[in-house]
Write a protein that holds these residues in place. Structure first.
Motif, PDB file in Angstrom:
ATOM      1  N   THR A 111       0.838  -1.206   0.000  1.00  0.00           N
ATOM      2  CA  THR A 111       0.000   0.000   0.000  1.00  0.00           C
ATOM      3  C   THR A 111       0.870   1.251   0.000  1.00  0.00           C
ATOM      4  O   THR A 111       1.953   1.286   0.582  1.00  0.00           O
ATOM      5  CB  THR A 111      -0.929   0.036   1.229  1.00  0.00           C
ATOM      6  OG1 THR A 111      -0.144   0.014   2.421  1.00  0.00           O
ATOM      7  CG2 THR A 111      -1.881  -1.143   1.213  1.00  0.00           C
ATOM      8  N   VAL A 112       0.374   2.284  -0.672  1.00  0.00           N
ATOM      9  CA  VAL A 112       0.998   3.612  -0.676  1.00  0.00           C
ATOM     10  C   VAL A 112      -0.109   4.636  -0.482  1.00  0.00           C
ATOM     11  O   VAL A 112      -1.294   4.353  -0.697  1.00  0.00           O
ATOM     12  CB  VAL A 112       1.757   3.890  -1.985  1.00  0.00           C
ATOM     13  CG1 VAL A 112       2.851   2.854  -2.206  1.00  0.00           C
ATOM     14  CG2 VAL A 112       0.799   3.923  -3.170  1.00  0.00           C
ATOM     15  N   THR A 113       0.289   5.825  -0.072  1.00  0.00           N
ATOM     16  CA  THR A 113      -0.690   6.907   0.119  1.00  0.00           C
ATOM     17  C   THR A 113      -0.376   8.046  -0.837  1.00  0.00           C
ATOM     18  O   THR A 113       0.735   8.589  -0.835  1.00  0.00           O
ATOM     19  CB  THR A 113      -0.658   7.435   1.563  1.00  0.00           C
ATOM     20  OG1 THR A 113      -0.964   6.363   2.463  1.00  0.00           O
ATOM     21  CG2 THR A 113      -1.692   8.548   1.751  1.00  0.00           C
ATOM     22  N   ALA A 114      -1.341   8.359  -1.691  1.00  0.00           N
ATOM     23  CA  ALA A 114      -1.218   9.510  -2.591  1.00  0.00           C
ATOM     24  C   ALA A 114      -1.753  10.742  -1.873  1.00  0.00           C
ATOM     25  O   ALA A 114      -2.776  10.685  -1.175  1.00  0.00           O
ATOM     26  CB  ALA A 114      -1.986   9.260  -3.873  1.00  0.00           C
ATOM     27  N   ARG A 115      -1.084  11.885  -2.035  1.00  0.00           N
ATOM     28  CA  ARG A 115      -1.472  13.109  -1.329  1.00  0.00           C
ATOM     29  C   ARG A 115      -1.501  14.284  -2.301  1.00  0.00           C
ATOM     30  O   ARG A 115      -0.571  14.474  -3.083  1.00  0.00           O
ATOM     31  CB  ARG A 115      -0.487  13.388  -0.205  1.00  0.00           C
ATOM     32  CG  ARG A 115      -0.860  14.561   0.687  1.00  0.00           C
ATOM     33  CD  ARG A 115       0.108  14.626   1.851  1.00  0.00           C
ATOM     34  NE  ARG A 115      -0.234  15.708   2.777  1.00  0.00           N
ATOM     35  CZ  ARG A 115       0.402  15.962   3.907  1.00  0.00           C
ATOM     36  NH1 ARG A 115       1.433  15.187   4.267  1.00  0.00           N
ATOM     37  NH2 ARG A 115       0.042  16.956   4.683  1.00  0.00           N
ATOM     38  N   ALA A 116      -2.607  15.062  -2.229  1.00  0.00           N
ATOM     39  CA  ALA A 116      -2.751  16.270  -3.047  1.00  0.00           C
ATOM     40  C   ALA A 116      -2.851  17.466  -2.102  1.00  0.00           C
ATOM     41  O   ALA A 116      -3.779  17.550  -1.286  1.00  0.00           O
ATOM     42  CB  ALA A 116      -3.984  16.189  -3.932  1.00  0.00           C
ATOM     43  N   VAL A 117      -1.887  18.399  -2.188  1.00  0.00           N
ATOM     44  CA  VAL A 117      -1.841  19.556  -1.296  1.00  0.00           C
ATOM     45  C   VAL A 117      -2.179  20.812  -2.097  1.00  0.00           C
ATOM     46  O   VAL A 117      -1.626  21.054  -3.179  1.00  0.00           O
ATOM     47  CB  VAL A 117      -0.444  19.711  -0.655  1.00  0.00           C
ATOM     48  CG1 VAL A 117      -0.414  20.930   0.271  1.00  0.00           C
ATOM     49  CG2 VAL A 117      -0.077  18.443   0.116  1.00  0.00           C
ATOM     50  N   ALA A 118      -3.099  21.616  -1.547  1.00  0.00           N
ATOM     51  CA  ALA A 118      -3.501  22.857  -2.217  1.00  0.00           C
ATOM     52  C   ALA A 118      -2.309  23.800  -2.342  1.00  0.00           C
ATOM     53  O   ALA A 118      -1.494  23.913  -1.436  1.00  0.00           O
ATOM     54  CB  ALA A 118      -4.622  23.515  -1.438  1.00  0.00           C
ATOM     55  N   ASN A 119      -2.251  24.492  -3.475  1.00  0.00           N
ATOM     56  CA  ASN A 119      -1.152  25.423  -3.730  1.00  0.00           C
ATOM     57  C   ASN A 119      -1.475  26.863  -3.322  1.00  0.00           C
ATOM     58  O   ASN A 119      -0.686  27.764  -3.591  1.00  0.00           O
ATOM     59  CB  ASN A 119      -0.781  25.407  -5.219  1.00  0.00           C
ATOM     60  CG  ASN A 119      -0.102  24.102  -5.624  1.00  0.00           C
ATOM     61  OD1 ASN A 119       0.578  23.469  -4.820  1.00  0.00           O
ATOM     62  ND2 ASN A 119      -0.297  23.695  -6.878  1.00  0.00           N
ATOM     63  N   ASP A 120      -2.629  27.048  -2.652  1.00  0.00           N
ATOM     64  CA  ASP A 120      -3.034  28.429  -2.308  1.00  0.00           C
ATOM     65  C   ASP A 120      -2.553  28.861  -0.931  1.00  0.00           C
ATOM     66  O   ASP A 120      -2.913  29.932  -0.436  1.00  0.00           O
ATOM     67  CB  ASP A 120      -4.553  28.574  -2.395  1.00  0.00           C
ATOM     68  CG  ASP A 120      -5.286  27.680  -1.397  1.00  0.00           C
ATOM     69  OD1 ASP A 120      -4.603  26.915  -0.657  1.00  0.00           O
ATOM     70  OD2 ASP A 120      -6.535  27.738  -1.355  1.00  0.00           O
ATOM     71  N   GLY A 121      -1.739  28.024  -0.282  1.00  0.00           N
ATOM     72  CA  GLY A 121      -1.214  28.361   1.033  1.00  0.00           C
ATOM     73  C   GLY A 121      -2.136  28.019   2.174  1.00  0.00           C
ATOM     74  O   GLY A 121      -1.800  28.282   3.338  1.00  0.00           O
ATOM     75  N   SER A 122      -3.272  27.440   1.887  1.00  0.00           N
ATOM     76  CA  SER A 122      -4.232  27.119   2.948  1.00  0.00           C
ATOM     77  C   SER A 122      -3.793  25.902   3.764  1.00  0.00           C
ATOM     78  O   SER A 122      -4.290  25.676   4.874  1.00  0.00           O
ATOM     79  CB  SER A 122      -5.608  26.851   2.333  1.00  0.00           C
ATOM     80  OG  SER A 122      -5.560  25.698   1.497  1.00  0.00           O
ATOM     81  N   GLY A 123      -2.916  25.077   3.219  1.00  0.00           N
ATOM     82  CA  GLY A 123      -2.489  23.867   3.910  1.00  0.00           C
ATOM     83  C   GLY A 123      -3.468  22.723   3.777  1.00  0.00           C
ATOM     84  O   GLY A 123      -3.248  21.646   4.347  1.00  0.00           O
ATOM     85  N   VAL A 124      -4.536  22.903   3.043  1.00  0.00           N
ATOM     86  CA  VAL A 124      -5.541  21.851   2.863  1.00  0.00           C
ATOM     87  C   VAL A 124      -4.983  20.774   1.927  1.00  0.00           C
ATOM     88  O   VAL A 124      -4.319  21.076   0.932  1.00  0.00           O
ATOM     89  CB  VAL A 124      -6.843  22.443   2.293  1.00  0.00           C
ATOM     90  CG1 VAL A 124      -7.852  21.329   1.985  1.00  0.00           C
ATOM     91  CG2 VAL A 124      -7.440  23.440   3.270  1.00  0.00           C
ATOM     92  N   TYR A 125      -5.263  19.523   2.275  1.00  0.00           N
ATOM     93  CA  TYR A 125      -4.810  18.431   1.415  1.00  0.00           C
ATOM     94  C   TYR A 125      -5.818  17.283   1.501  1.00  0.00           C
ATOM     95  O   TYR A 125      -6.666  17.212   2.405  1.00  0.00           O
ATOM     96  CB  TYR A 125      -3.415  17.933   1.822  1.00  0.00           C
ATOM     97  CG  TYR A 125      -3.340  17.326   3.204  1.00  0.00           C
ATOM     98  CD1 TYR A 125      -3.617  15.981   3.428  1.00  0.00           C
ATOM     99  CD2 TYR A 125      -3.010  18.123   4.313  1.00  0.00           C
ATOM    100  CE1 TYR A 125      -3.547  15.424   4.695  1.00  0.00           C
ATOM    101  CE2 TYR A 125      -2.938  17.571   5.587  1.00  0.00           C
ATOM    102  CZ  TYR A 125      -3.203  16.224   5.772  1.00  0.00           C
ATOM    103  OH  TYR A 125      -3.157  15.688   7.035  1.00  0.00           O
ATOM    104  N   GLY A 126      -5.702  16.394   0.540  1.00  0.00           N
ATOM    105  CA  GLY A 126      -6.506  15.180   0.516  1.00  0.00           C
ATOM    106  C   GLY A 126      -5.609  13.986   0.253  1.00  0.00           C
ATOM    107  O   GLY A 126      -4.543  14.121  -0.368  1.00  0.00           O
ATOM    108  N   THR A 127      -5.996  12.826   0.742  1.00  0.00           N
ATOM    109  CA  THR A 127      -5.185  11.619   0.562  1.00  0.00           C
ATOM    110  C   THR A 127      -6.025  10.473   0.022  1.00  0.00           C
ATOM    111  O   THR A 127      -7.267  10.470   0.154  1.00  0.00           O
ATOM    112  CB  THR A 127      -4.534  11.163   1.881  1.00  0.00           C
ATOM    113  OG1 THR A 127      -5.571  10.885   2.833  1.00  0.00           O
ATOM    114  CG2 THR A 127      -3.601  12.230   2.424  1.00  0.00           C
ATOM    115  N   LEU A 128      -5.337   9.516  -0.583  1.00  0.00           N
ATOM    116  CA  LEU A 128      -5.987   8.313  -1.087  1.00  0.00           C
ATOM    117  C   LEU A 128      -5.012   7.153  -0.916  1.00  0.00           C
ATOM    118  O   LEU A 128      -3.863   7.231  -1.359  1.00  0.00           O
ATOM    119  CB  LEU A 128      -6.355   8.469  -2.561  1.00  0.00           C
ATOM    120  CG  LEU A 128      -6.960   7.228  -3.236  1.00  0.00           C
ATOM    121  CD1 LEU A 128      -8.334   6.906  -2.640  1.00  0.00           C
ATOM    122  CD2 LEU A 128      -7.054   7.435  -4.745  1.00  0.00           C
TER     123      LEU A 128
END
Length: 229
Positions: free
Chosen positions: A46-63
């Motif tokens: 298993t691996v975890t993919a992560r998408a981090v917002a580029n607007d400086g908010s620090g918000v991210y999502g993982t899968l």
């Protein structure tokens, strides 16, 4: 290995000023690499993919992604001799070879052995035992069976001592069958040679009794015979 999956990030709110993200992979029990959300499988687990917002908010999502049925190819083979040996020094001698395969989780870690004869000659069996045939150098080769084309080699030096040929000696005088009447002086001469060594002396015997010796060629000795027979 090499199977890919393109990931997409859904960003909310829909009217966000900057909806771009930066992708990354956190390897767990498996392995993968990322290229702007295109995930390439490397090893099962298993691996975890992560998408981090580029607007400086620090918000991210993982899968969490599960990688299965992946072929892990051999990347390196190191060949060594048992006990660290790289030589065979006896006639008909053998040497057990060992192939160390990387990575440890390679799907097919089996290899095939072969010999490349050089100035020497040898054979090798399916378990990596090299059998010496003639002196010189040979190269043992372990080739992966997984189609990766990876192989490892080791040069083996074979030094087989030449056999020691028995020296040859011939009595030139007196000729065989000649008779003498005691008391008599018998002049004895002999020729001797050694094809793979040096003659240092020739010893003369009367029966089991040594009667003299000669250190130089022509090898000769005068024997005063006082016995009949």
């Amino acid at each position: 290995t090499g199977v890919t999956l393109q990931l997409n990030a859904d960003v909310l709110p829909l009217n966000a000023s900057n909806k771009t993200v930066t992708w990354s992979i956190i390897n767990g029990t498996g392995q993968a690499i990322n290229s702007d959300g295109l995930i390439t499988a490397i090893a099962p687990g298993t691996v975890t993919a992560r998408a981090v917002a580029n607007d400086g908010s620090g918000v991210y999502g993982t899968l969490i992604l599960t990688i299965a049925n992946q072929i892990v190819p051999i990347t390196n083979i190191t060949v060594t001799g048992a006990g660290g040996l790289t030589t065979i020094t006896v006639a008909n001698g053998t040497l057990q070879l060992i192939a160390s395969v990387l990575p440890n989780n390679a799907t097919d870690k089996t290899i095939s052995w072969s010999i490349i004869n050089g100035s020497g000659q040898a054979s090798i069996n399916s378990t990596g035992v090299v059998a010496a045939i003639s002196s010189g150098t040979v190269t043992a080769k372990a080739t992966s069976n997984d189609g990766s084309g990876v192989y490892g080699t080791m040069v083996i030096t074979i030094t087989i001592p030449s056999p020691n040929n028995i020296p040859v000696i011939e009595i030139l005088n007196p000729i065989n069958g000649k008779h003498f009447v005691a008391p008599s002086t018998i002049d004895i001469s002999a020729d001797a040679y050694d094809t793979d060594g040096t003659i240092t002396k020739v010893e003369f015997y009367f029966g089991s009794t040594k009667i003299g010796e000669s250190l130089t060629s022509p090898y000769s000795f005068s024997f005063d015979c006082t016995e009949t027979g």
